[in-house]
Design an enzyme around this catalytic site. Structure first.
Site, PDB file in Angstrom:
ATOM      1  N   ARG A   1     -33.961 -60.160 -20.907  1.00 31.51           N
ATOM      2  CA  ARG A   1     -33.051 -59.992 -22.034  1.00 31.51           C
ATOM      3  C   ARG A   1     -31.866 -60.945 -21.961  1.00 31.51           C
ATOM      4  O   ARG A   1     -31.432 -61.489 -22.969  1.00 31.51           O
ATOM      5  CB  ARG A   1     -32.554 -58.546 -22.046  1.00 31.51           C
ATOM      6  CG  ARG A   1     -31.599 -58.248 -23.147  1.00 31.51           C
ATOM      7  CD  ARG A   1     -31.282 -56.765 -23.176  1.00 31.51           C
ATOM      8  NE  ARG A   1     -30.497 -56.475 -24.339  1.00 31.51           N
ATOM      9  CZ  ARG A   1     -29.204 -56.746 -24.432  1.00 31.51           C
ATOM     10  NH1 ARG A   1     -28.584 -57.283 -23.418  1.00 31.51           N
ATOM     11  NH2 ARG A   1     -28.551 -56.480 -25.540  1.00 31.51           N
TER      12      ARG A   1
ATOM     13  N   GLU B   1     -38.636 -41.723 -29.148  1.00 36.34           N
ATOM     14  CA  GLU B   1     -39.315 -42.360 -28.007  1.00 36.34           C
ATOM     15  C   GLU B   1     -38.513 -42.059 -26.763  1.00 36.34           C
ATOM     16  O   GLU B   1     -37.309 -41.833 -26.834  1.00 36.34           O
ATOM     17  CB  GLU B   1     -39.366 -43.891 -28.204  1.00 36.34           C
ATOM     18  CG  GLU B   1     -40.219 -44.309 -29.379  1.00 36.34           C
ATOM     19  CD  GLU B   1     -40.078 -45.806 -29.697  1.00 36.34           C
ATOM     20  OE1 GLU B   1     -39.624 -46.578 -28.819  1.00 36.34           O
ATOM     21  OE2 GLU B   1     -40.403 -46.175 -30.830  1.00 36.34           O
TER      22      GLU B   1
ATOM     23  N   GLU C   1     -40.330 -52.483 -22.210  1.00 40.92           N
ATOM     24  CA  GLU C   1     -39.624 -52.215 -20.967  1.00 40.92           C
ATOM     25  C   GLU C   1     -40.566 -52.362 -19.781  1.00 40.92           C
ATOM     26  O   GLU C   1     -41.624 -51.742 -19.741  1.00 40.92           O
ATOM     27  CB  GLU C   1     -39.096 -50.782 -21.053  1.00 40.92           C
ATOM     28  CG  GLU C   1     -37.877 -50.507 -20.265  1.00 40.92           C
ATOM     29  CD  GLU C   1     -36.570 -50.997 -20.901  1.00 40.92           C
ATOM     30  OE1 GLU C   1     -36.603 -51.628 -21.987  1.00 40.92           O
ATOM     31  OE2 GLU C   1     -35.529 -50.760 -20.279  1.00 40.92           O
TER      32      GLU C   1
ATOM     33  N   CYS D   1      -4.769 -14.563  11.143  1.00 44.65           N
ATOM     34  CA  CYS D   1      -4.614 -15.362   9.908  1.00 44.65           C
ATOM     35  C   CYS D   1      -5.159 -14.527   8.740  1.00 44.65           C
ATOM     36  O   CYS D   1      -6.268 -13.981   8.826  1.00 44.65           O
ATOM     37  CB  CYS D   1      -5.385 -16.680  10.017  1.00 44.65           C
ATOM     38  SG  CYS D   1      -5.469 -17.585   8.455  1.00 44.65           S
TER      39      CYS D   1
ATOM     40  N   LYS E   1     -35.395 -43.653 -33.819  1.00 49.47           N
ATOM     41  CA  LYS E   1     -35.458 -44.788 -34.747  1.00 49.47           C
ATOM     42  C   LYS E   1     -35.901 -44.302 -36.123  1.00 49.47           C
ATOM     43  O   LYS E   1     -36.861 -43.527 -36.213  1.00 49.47           O
ATOM     44  CB  LYS E   1     -36.472 -45.824 -34.244  1.00 49.47           C
ATOM     45  CG  LYS E   1     -36.161 -46.352 -32.851  1.00 49.47           C
ATOM     46  CD  LYS E   1     -37.287 -47.222 -32.295  1.00 49.47           C
ATOM     47  CE  LYS E   1     -36.922 -47.661 -30.876  1.00 49.47           C
ATOM     48  NZ  LYS E   1     -38.004 -48.414 -30.217  1.00 49.47           N
TER      49      LYS E   1
ATOM     50  N   LYS F   1     -28.434 -39.883 -24.950  1.00 44.44           N
ATOM     51  CA  LYS F   1     -28.533 -39.885 -23.480  1.00 44.44           C
ATOM     52  C   LYS F   1     -28.431 -38.470 -22.902  1.00 44.44           C
ATOM     53  O   LYS F   1     -27.671 -37.645 -23.418  1.00 44.44           O
ATOM     54  CB  LYS F   1     -27.393 -40.738 -22.889  1.00 44.44           C
ATOM     55  CG  LYS F   1     -27.355 -42.185 -23.393  1.00 44.44           C
ATOM     56  CD  LYS F   1     -28.304 -43.097 -22.663  1.00 44.44           C
ATOM     57  CE  LYS F   1     -27.765 -43.718 -21.418  1.00 44.44           C
ATOM     58  NZ  LYS F   1     -26.845 -44.793 -21.509  1.00 44.44           N
TER      59      LYS F   1
ATOM     60  N   TYR G   1     -20.353 -46.561 -15.000  1.00 44.40           N
ATOM     61  CA  TYR G   1     -20.046 -47.723 -15.836  1.00 44.40           C
ATOM     62  C   TYR G   1     -19.904 -47.280 -17.303  1.00 44.40           C
ATOM     63  O   TYR G   1     -18.917 -47.612 -17.967  1.00 44.40           O
ATOM     64  CB  TYR G   1     -21.155 -48.784 -15.691  1.00 44.40           C
ATOM     65  CG  TYR G   1     -20.854 -50.042 -16.470  1.00 44.40           C
ATOM     66  CD1 TYR G   1     -21.167 -50.124 -17.824  1.00 44.40           C
ATOM     67  CD2 TYR G   1     -20.226 -51.130 -15.878  1.00 44.40           C
ATOM     68  CE1 TYR G   1     -20.864 -51.255 -18.561  1.00 44.40           C
ATOM     69  CE2 TYR G   1     -19.916 -52.270 -16.609  1.00 44.40           C
ATOM     70  CZ  TYR G   1     -20.246 -52.327 -17.948  1.00 44.40           C
ATOM     71  OH  TYR G   1     -19.931 -53.439 -18.685  1.00 44.40           O
ATOM     72  N   ASP G   2     -20.888 -46.493 -17.777  1.00 37.14           N
ATOM     73  CA  ASP G   2     -20.879 -46.045 -19.179  1.00 37.14           C
ATOM     74  C   ASP G   2     -19.595 -45.293 -19.508  1.00 37.14           C
ATOM     75  O   ASP G   2     -19.000 -45.495 -20.563  1.00 37.14           O
ATOM     76  CB  ASP G   2     -22.049 -45.093 -19.458  1.00 37.14           C
ATOM     77  CG  ASP G   2     -23.372 -45.831 -19.554  1.00 37.14           C
ATOM     78  OD1 ASP G   2     -23.355 -47.077 -19.583  1.00 37.14           O
ATOM     79  OD2 ASP G   2     -24.424 -45.163 -19.598  1.00 37.14           O
TER      80      ASP G   2
ATOM     81  N   ASP H   1     -24.759 -46.551 -13.092  1.00 36.39           N
ATOM     82  CA  ASP H   1     -24.755 -46.738 -14.552  1.00 36.39           C
ATOM     83  C   ASP H   1     -23.925 -45.724 -15.325  1.00 36.39           C
ATOM     84  O   ASP H   1     -23.146 -46.102 -16.199  1.00 36.39           O
ATOM     85  CB  ASP H   1     -26.176 -46.686 -15.110  1.00 36.39           C
ATOM     86  CG  ASP H   1     -26.911 -47.959 -14.786  1.00 36.39           C
ATOM     87  OD1 ASP H   1     -27.926 -48.226 -15.419  1.00 36.39           O
ATOM     88  OD2 ASP H   1     -26.451 -48.683 -13.892  1.00 36.39           O
TER      89      ASP H   1
ATOM     90  N   SER I   1     -28.804 -54.397 -28.476  1.00 31.27           N
ATOM     91  CA  SER I   1     -28.716 -53.216 -27.631  1.00 31.27           C
ATOM     92  C   SER I   1     -28.643 -52.004 -28.552  1.00 31.27           C
ATOM     93  O   SER I   1     -28.802 -52.136 -29.769  1.00 31.27           O
ATOM     94  CB  SER I   1     -27.525 -53.318 -26.690  1.00 31.27           C
ATOM     95  OG  SER I   1     -26.359 -53.035 -27.376  1.00 31.27           O
ATOM     96  N   LEU I   2     -28.454 -50.853 -27.997  1.00 37.96           N
ATOM     97  CA  LEU I   2     -28.427 -49.634 -28.801  1.00 37.96           C
ATOM     98  C   LEU I   2     -27.086 -48.953 -28.634  1.00 37.96           C
ATOM     99  O   LEU I   2     -26.504 -48.980 -27.552  1.00 37.96           O
ATOM    100  CB  LEU I   2     -29.507 -48.662 -28.313  1.00 37.96           C
ATOM    101  CG  LEU I   2     -30.961 -49.021 -28.574  1.00 37.96           C
ATOM    102  CD1 LEU I   2     -31.884 -48.083 -27.816  1.00 37.96           C
ATOM    103  CD2 LEU I   2     -31.262 -48.936 -30.072  1.00 37.96           C
TER     104      LEU I   2
HETATM  105  S1  IVH Z   1     -35.384 -50.188 -28.859  1.00 39.65           S
HETATM  106  C1  IVH Z   1     -33.041 -52.696 -31.601  1.00 39.65           C
HETATM  107  N1  IVH Z   1     -36.781 -48.415 -27.509  1.00 39.65           N
HETATM  108  O1  IVH Z   1     -32.613 -49.446 -23.912  1.00 39.65           O
HETATM  109  C2  IVH Z   1     -33.893 -51.912 -30.698  1.00 39.65           C
HETATM  110  N2  IVH Z   1     -35.114 -49.634 -26.340  1.00 39.65           N
HETATM  111  O2  IVH Z   1     -29.751 -49.266 -24.384  1.00 39.65           O
HETATM  112  C3  IVH Z   1     -33.433 -52.004 -29.306  1.00 39.65           C
HETATM  113  N3  IVH Z   1     -34.959 -49.090 -23.962  1.00 39.65           N
HETATM  114  O3  IVH Z   1     -32.075 -52.878 -24.310  1.00 39.65           O
HETATM  115  C4  IVH Z   1     -34.320 -51.485 -28.302  1.00 39.65           C
HETATM  116  N4  IVH Z   1     -36.558 -47.595 -23.914  1.00 39.65           N
HETATM  117  O4  IVH Z   1     -33.965 -52.132 -22.735  1.00 39.65           O
HETATM  118  C5  IVH Z   1     -35.793 -49.336 -27.454  1.00 39.65           C
HETATM  119  N5  IVH Z   1     -38.104 -46.833 -26.440  1.00 39.65           N
HETATM  120  C6  IVH Z   1     -37.144 -47.739 -26.385  1.00 39.65           C
HETATM  121  C7  IVH Z   1     -36.459 -48.044 -25.191  1.00 39.65           C
HETATM  122  C8  IVH Z   1     -35.443 -49.000 -25.213  1.00 39.65           C
HETATM  123  C9  IVH Z   1     -35.656 -48.243 -23.196  1.00 39.65           C
HETATM  124  C10 IVH Z   1     -33.851 -49.936 -23.469  1.00 39.65           C
HETATM  125  C11 IVH Z   1     -33.904 -51.361 -23.915  1.00 39.65           C
HETATM  126  C12 IVH Z   1     -32.590 -51.623 -24.594  1.00 39.65           C
HETATM  127  C13 IVH Z   1     -31.742 -50.534 -24.026  1.00 39.65           C
HETATM  128  C14 IVH Z   1     -30.593 -50.207 -24.957  1.00 39.65           C
END
Ligand code: IVH
Length: 447
Positions: free
Chosen positions: A142, A119, A179, A438, A297, A321, A39-40, A36, A85-86
């Site tokens: 998803r 979170e 999740e 040497c 958030k 991350k 990939y990122d 991952d 996604s985020l």
């Molecule tokens: S919120 C619009 N909260 O991360 C809100 N996502 O990289 C979108 N994920 O697809 C998701 N822990 O599968 C949220 N506490 C958390 C999370 C979380 C893991 C995953 C989720 C999402 C991905 C995005």
């Protein structure tokens, strides 16, 4: 066209192809071919190229879509509310830039403190759960965010997913996102059983979880003991008495019978967000499930609405991350160290990459056998790994990105220090310089 432009174009198309193949292997085949973080990083490189020159964007670029096509075997369902996604931030500068943009969109003065919820970013598989009149009627993966695979029978086996909400007056419908995961201990047990039966091992808990969710036999799923943490809910717009903040949403979910990760925190300002992130960098090592960052958030749901969304992600949230422990880099040269006893150690020198908090540009290749096994060629793109205190190493090469007609790299036949013929005894891993005068050996003896 200048040579740089055509070079950039070629690089973008190379990255596009590689990332598309990796995404297909991951989402459609359930058989990942790329780590991952690798990939990122490659995705980020492509995104940067496209941001610098929009003419490089093509419809098939992985940046132009959010997920993969559902596989055959399960029916496909359209989500009532799409799964977004985020956006990612890889350091506090990017976090602060995100926060600055958020304040701007909300028309707040720079430096304004807005409460946020921190979170853990659980490294599992996102699920969409649909309840009608308090009863679980559907669970889906998803998928591409718009449509996923219907896996209700499997999800019903997850003990932490309520089949019926614990509410006196449930809403007509409810959509919950969270999740699914396999705890580390369970993962180890699954893999050791598979090994005993001579079956292929899962690469990590997340792949094991994804594979399990798509099992056709729910009994197999039940035996694998999945877990689920809920983090988002959507209620009918006319429903009154719903939560007004993300913090209240987590509480609402708990009241309704969901398992909510206990490590979420209400954070008054950006400094508190940074402290939360730091704290869990260490703390996550004590957890029995994988996390790869924290999700931040905006707490107030009205402010979330006001901030809205970009094409694929909310403006009011960001995934922060932890530094990648694996990354791609370009091999610059193969050098050799001559040890105190004349042992030759091949060393890969590559373009510096930030890994686990430091910049890394050299990694040991151990010996001639390892070099052979890696099948290293001049100009190769390699995957480098450095976890915490561990010495950097080359995990593998990406032959897809190999320049045409690249020369295969081998240990030299003569000592790089004294020029005498190198020797490798039968059955020995080490290649040595056996010239007792040497300079490298003499230096070693002096020391
Ligand atoms: S919120 C619009 N909260 O991360 C809100 N996502 O990289 C979108 N994920 O697809 C998701 N822990 O599968 C949220 N506490 C958390 C999370 C979380 C893991 C995953 C989720 C999402 C991905 C995005």
């Amino acid at each position: 066209m200048s040579s740089t432009t055509s070079g950039t174009q070629a690089r973008a198309s190379e990255l596009r192809d590689l990332l598309n193949r990796a995404a297909h292997a991951y989402y459609v085949l359930d058989a990942p071919v790329m780590e991952d973080p690798v990939y990122d990083r490659l995705y980020r490189e492509l995104l940067d190229l496209e941001n610098a020159d929009a003419s490089l964007i093509s419809a098939d670029s992985p940046t132009q879509r959010v997920g993969g096509a559902p596989a055959a075997g399960f029916s496909s369902v359209r989500h009532r509310i799409g799964l977004l996604s985020l956006d990612n931030a890889f350091n506090t500068d990017e976090l602060e830039a995100w926060y600055g943009r958020l304040l701007k969109v909300l028309d707040r003065e720079a430096g304004t403190a807005l409460p946020m919820v921190g979170e853990l970013k659980i490294d599992g598989n996102a699920l969409a759960l649909s309840y009608e009149n308090g009863v679980l009627v559907r669970a889906a993966t998803r998928g591409d965010g718009e449509q996923g695979e219907e896996i209700t029978a499997n999800v019903r086996t997850i003990a932490s997913v309520p089949l019926r909400l614990q509410l006196e007056n449930p809403p007509a419908w409810l959509e919950v996102r969270g999740e699914a995961l396999i705890p580390d201990g369970t993962f180890a047990a699954i893999n050791s059983e598979r090994q005993a039966r001579g079956e292929a091992l899962f690469a990590n808990p997340r792949n094991a979880c994804a594979g399990t969710l798509r099992q056709l036999d729910p009994k197999v799923v039940a035996a694998r003991k999945l877990d689920f943490f809920a983090y988002t809910l959507h209620l009918p717009p006319d429903w009154s008495g719903g939560p007004a903040s993300q913090w209240e949403s987590l509480d609402w979910l708990k009241q309704a019978g969901f398992k909510v990760n206990p490590n979420a925190a209400l954070l008054p300002d950006l400094a508190a967000v940074e402290a939360f992130f730091e704290h869990w960098d260490e703390g996550r090592r004590q957890l029995n499930y994988a996390t790869d960052g924290v999700v931040v958030k905006l707490n107030d749901l009205r402010l979330q609405d006001a901030a809205g969304f970009t094409q694929k992600a909310p403006r009011w949230a960001i995934a922060l991350k932890y530094p990648a422990e694996e990354a791609p880099s370009k091999l610059l040269r193969l050098s050799c160290q001559v040890g105190r006893t004349g042992v030759i150690t091949p060393v890969a020198e590559f373009e510096p990459v930030p890994l686990a908090g430091t910049s890394v540009s050299r990694a040991t290749l151990h010996n001639a056998d390892r070099l052979l096994e890696l099948d290293l060629h001049a100009g190769d793109t390699i995957v480098v790994r450095k976890a915490g205190e561990i010495i950097p190493e080359v995990v593998r090469v990406l032959p897809e990105l190999r320049p045409a007609a690249a020369e295969r790299l081998e240990l030299p036949h003569t000592c790089p220090e004294c020029g005498s013929e190198l020797v490798r005894e039968e059955g020995e891993a080490a290649t040595r310089c056996v010239n007792s005068s040497c300079p490298a050996i003499l230096r070693g003896a002096l020391r």
